[in-house]
Design a protein around this motif. Sequence first.
Motif, PDB file in Angstrom:
ATOM      1  N   ALA A  35       0.836  -1.197   0.000  1.00  0.00           N
ATOM      2  CA  ALA A  35       0.000   0.000   0.000  1.00  0.00           C
ATOM      3  C   ALA A  35       0.868   1.243   0.000  1.00  0.00           C
ATOM      4  O   ALA A  35       1.987   1.244   0.505  1.00  0.00           O
ATOM      5  N   GLY A  36       0.327   2.271  -0.573  1.00  0.00           N
ATOM      6  CA  GLY A  36       1.001   3.557  -0.592  1.00  0.00           C
ATOM      7  C   GLY A  36       0.046   4.613  -1.088  1.00  0.00           C
ATOM      8  O   GLY A  36      -1.164   4.387  -1.190  1.00  0.00           O
ATOM      9  N   GLY A  37       0.586   5.739  -1.391  1.00  0.00           N
ATOM     10  CA  GLY A  37      -0.229   6.831  -1.889  1.00  0.00           C
ATOM     11  C   GLY A  37       0.621   7.784  -2.688  1.00  0.00           C
ATOM     12  O   GLY A  37       1.832   7.900  -2.480  1.00  0.00           O
ATOM     13  N   THR A  38      -0.014   8.444  -3.614  1.00  0.00           N
ATOM     14  CA  THR A  38       0.663   9.419  -4.449  1.00  0.00           C
ATOM     15  C   THR A  38      -0.320  10.543  -4.730  1.00  0.00           C
ATOM     16  O   THR A  38      -1.466  10.514  -4.277  1.00  0.00           O
ATOM     17  N   VAL A  39       0.114  11.523  -5.473  1.00  0.00           N
ATOM     18  CA  VAL A  39      -0.749  12.625  -5.890  1.00  0.00           C
ATOM     19  C   VAL A  39      -0.732  12.653  -7.409  1.00  0.00           C
ATOM     20  O   VAL A  39       0.333  12.637  -8.027  1.00  0.00           O
ATOM     21  N   VAL A  40      -1.932  12.672  -8.005  1.00  0.00           N
ATOM     22  CA  VAL A  40      -2.065  12.711  -9.458  1.00  0.00           C
ATOM     23  C   VAL A  40      -2.958  13.897  -9.809  1.00  0.00           C
ATOM     24  O   VAL A  40      -4.089  13.986  -9.328  1.00  0.00           O
ATOM     25  N   ASP A  41      -2.440  14.795 -10.600  1.00  0.00           N
ATOM     26  CA  ASP A  41      -3.185  15.998 -10.992  1.00  0.00           C
ATOM     27  C   ASP A  41      -3.721  16.743  -9.773  1.00  0.00           C
ATOM     28  O   ASP A  41      -4.859  17.219  -9.762  1.00  0.00           O
ATOM     29  N   GLY A  42      -2.909  16.826  -8.727  1.00  0.00           N
ATOM     30  CA  GLY A  42      -3.268  17.568  -7.531  1.00  0.00           C
ATOM     31  C   GLY A  42      -4.184  16.841  -6.563  1.00  0.00           C
ATOM     32  O   GLY A  42      -4.535  17.381  -5.519  1.00  0.00           O
ATOM     33  N   ALA A  43      -4.598  15.622  -6.889  1.00  0.00           N
ATOM     34  CA  ALA A  43      -5.502  14.872  -6.016  1.00  0.00           C
ATOM     35  C   ALA A  43      -4.799  13.647  -5.447  1.00  0.00           C
ATOM     36  O   ALA A  43      -4.069  12.956  -6.160  1.00  0.00           O
ATOM     37  N   PRO A  44      -5.026  13.357  -4.155  1.00  0.00           N
ATOM     38  CA  PRO A  44      -4.412  12.166  -3.569  1.00  0.00           C
ATOM     39  C   PRO A  44      -4.996  10.894  -4.181  1.00  0.00           C
ATOM     40  O   PRO A  44      -6.168  10.852  -4.553  1.00  0.00           O
ATOM     41  N   LEU A  45      -4.160   9.871  -4.293  1.00  0.00           N
ATOM     42  CA  LEU A  45      -4.579   8.586  -4.828  1.00  0.00           C
ATOM     43  C   LEU A  45      -3.938   7.495  -3.992  1.00  0.00           C
ATOM     44  O   LEU A  45      -2.707   7.412  -3.904  1.00  0.00           O
ATOM     45  N   ASP A  46      -4.773   6.664  -3.359  1.00  0.00           N
ATOM     46  CA  ASP A  46      -4.273   5.521  -2.614  1.00  0.00           C
ATOM     47  C   ASP A  46      -3.943   4.412  -3.603  1.00  0.00           C
ATOM     48  O   ASP A  46      -4.610   4.251  -4.621  1.00  0.00           O
ATOM     49  N   LEU A  47      -2.924   3.638  -3.273  1.00  0.00           N
ATOM     50  CA  LEU A  47      -2.471   2.549  -4.133  1.00  0.00           C
ATOM     51  C   LEU A  47      -2.507   1.238  -3.364  1.00  0.00           C
ATOM     52  O   LEU A  47      -2.077   1.181  -2.208  1.00  0.00           O
ATOM     53  N   MET A  48      -2.999   0.198  -4.014  1.00  0.00           N
ATOM     54  CA  MET A  48      -2.961  -1.165  -3.486  1.00  0.00           C
ATOM     55  C   MET A  48      -2.363  -2.027  -4.590  1.00  0.00           C
ATOM     56  O   MET A  48      -2.960  -2.158  -5.665  1.00  0.00           O
ATOM     57  N   ILE A  49      -1.207  -2.600  -4.329  1.00  0.00           N
ATOM     58  CA  ILE A  49      -0.501  -3.399  -5.321  1.00  0.00           C
ATOM     59  C   ILE A  49      -0.391  -4.818  -4.782  1.00  0.00           C
ATOM     60  O   ILE A  49       0.266  -5.052  -3.762  1.00  0.00           O
ATOM     61  N   GLU A  50      -1.018  -5.767  -5.472  1.00  0.00           N
ATOM     62  CA  GLU A  50      -1.013  -7.153  -4.987  1.00  0.00           C
ATOM     63  C   GLU A  50       0.404  -7.710  -4.991  1.00  0.00           C
ATOM     64  O   GLU A  50       1.179  -7.482  -5.924  1.00  0.00           O
ATOM     65  N   GLY A  51       0.727  -8.447  -3.945  1.00  0.00           N
ATOM     66  CA  GLY A  51       2.023  -9.098  -3.845  1.00  0.00           C
ATOM     67  C   GLY A  51       2.300  -9.532  -2.431  1.00  0.00           C
ATOM     68  O   GLY A  51       2.089  -8.766  -1.494  1.00  0.00           O
ATOM     69  N   THR A  52       2.759 -10.758  -2.288  1.00  0.00           N
ATOM     70  CA  THR A  52       3.121 -11.243  -0.958  1.00  0.00           C
ATOM     71  C   THR A  52       4.592 -10.970  -0.659  1.00  0.00           C
ATOM     72  O   THR A  52       5.054 -11.216   0.442  1.00  0.00           O
ATOM     73  N   ASN A  53       5.297 -10.468  -1.678  1.00  0.00           N
ATOM     74  CA  ASN A  53       6.677 -10.031  -1.456  1.00  0.00           C
ATOM     75  C   ASN A  53       6.960  -8.865  -2.387  1.00  0.00           C
ATOM     76  O   ASN A  53       6.189  -8.589  -3.319  1.00  0.00           O
ATOM     77  N   ALA A  54       8.055  -8.192  -2.131  1.00  0.00           N
ATOM     78  CA  ALA A  54       8.377  -6.971  -2.886  1.00  0.00           C
ATOM     79  C   ALA A  54       8.582  -7.247  -4.365  1.00  0.00           C
ATOM     80  O   ALA A  54       8.189  -6.439  -5.208  1.00  0.00           O
ATOM     81  N   ASP A  55       9.157  -8.381  -4.726  1.00  0.00           N
ATOM     82  CA  ASP A  55       9.375  -8.686  -6.144  1.00  0.00           C
ATOM     83  C   ASP A  55       8.058  -8.838  -6.898  1.00  0.00           C
ATOM     84  O   ASP A  55       7.926  -8.355  -8.028  1.00  0.00           O
TER      85      ASP A  55
END
Length: 151
Positions: A35-55
């Motif tokens: 999980a993480g978050g970023t800003v796109v076009d001035g708006a916050p966007l939460d991120l959920m990226i599937e994965g049980t490990n970093a790779d």
Amino acid sequence: MSDEHPIIEDPELGTLVRATTELGDGTVLTHDWYAGGTVVDGAPLDLMIEGTNADEARGLLPHVHETVAALGALRRLASDAVVAAFSAGTPEQHELDDAATDLSLETLEASADGTIILHLIDTCGQHFPEGYWPAVHLGTDGQITQVSVES
């Protein structure tokens, strides 16, 4: 973060960490996504990226980058798809325009199978009951495959 769950640093998306939930009794549940978050076009966007490990999660980042780059057009396509899915007939232009204003992209979820889900929120509370939100599913080709309501 321990070596067991390393942090992912992405120059465009920011920091992604293995998602966890701490229960009231102190038990920590570790989820199968980053999980993480970023800003796109001035708006916050939460991120959920599937994965049980970093790779595993890192392997999805190129597709996430492509999707984020296309969000300018995808936001409107997604809100239009929501209106079309839940209208009794053909939506009128003002209904599409209202939804484009009222439905805001909150979370981008990337799955290991290459699908992306755009989770929207009803910013005015007039389109969906509290605790429910529309989700627009994109296939591996970036085309909308399904619209659903989640809670």
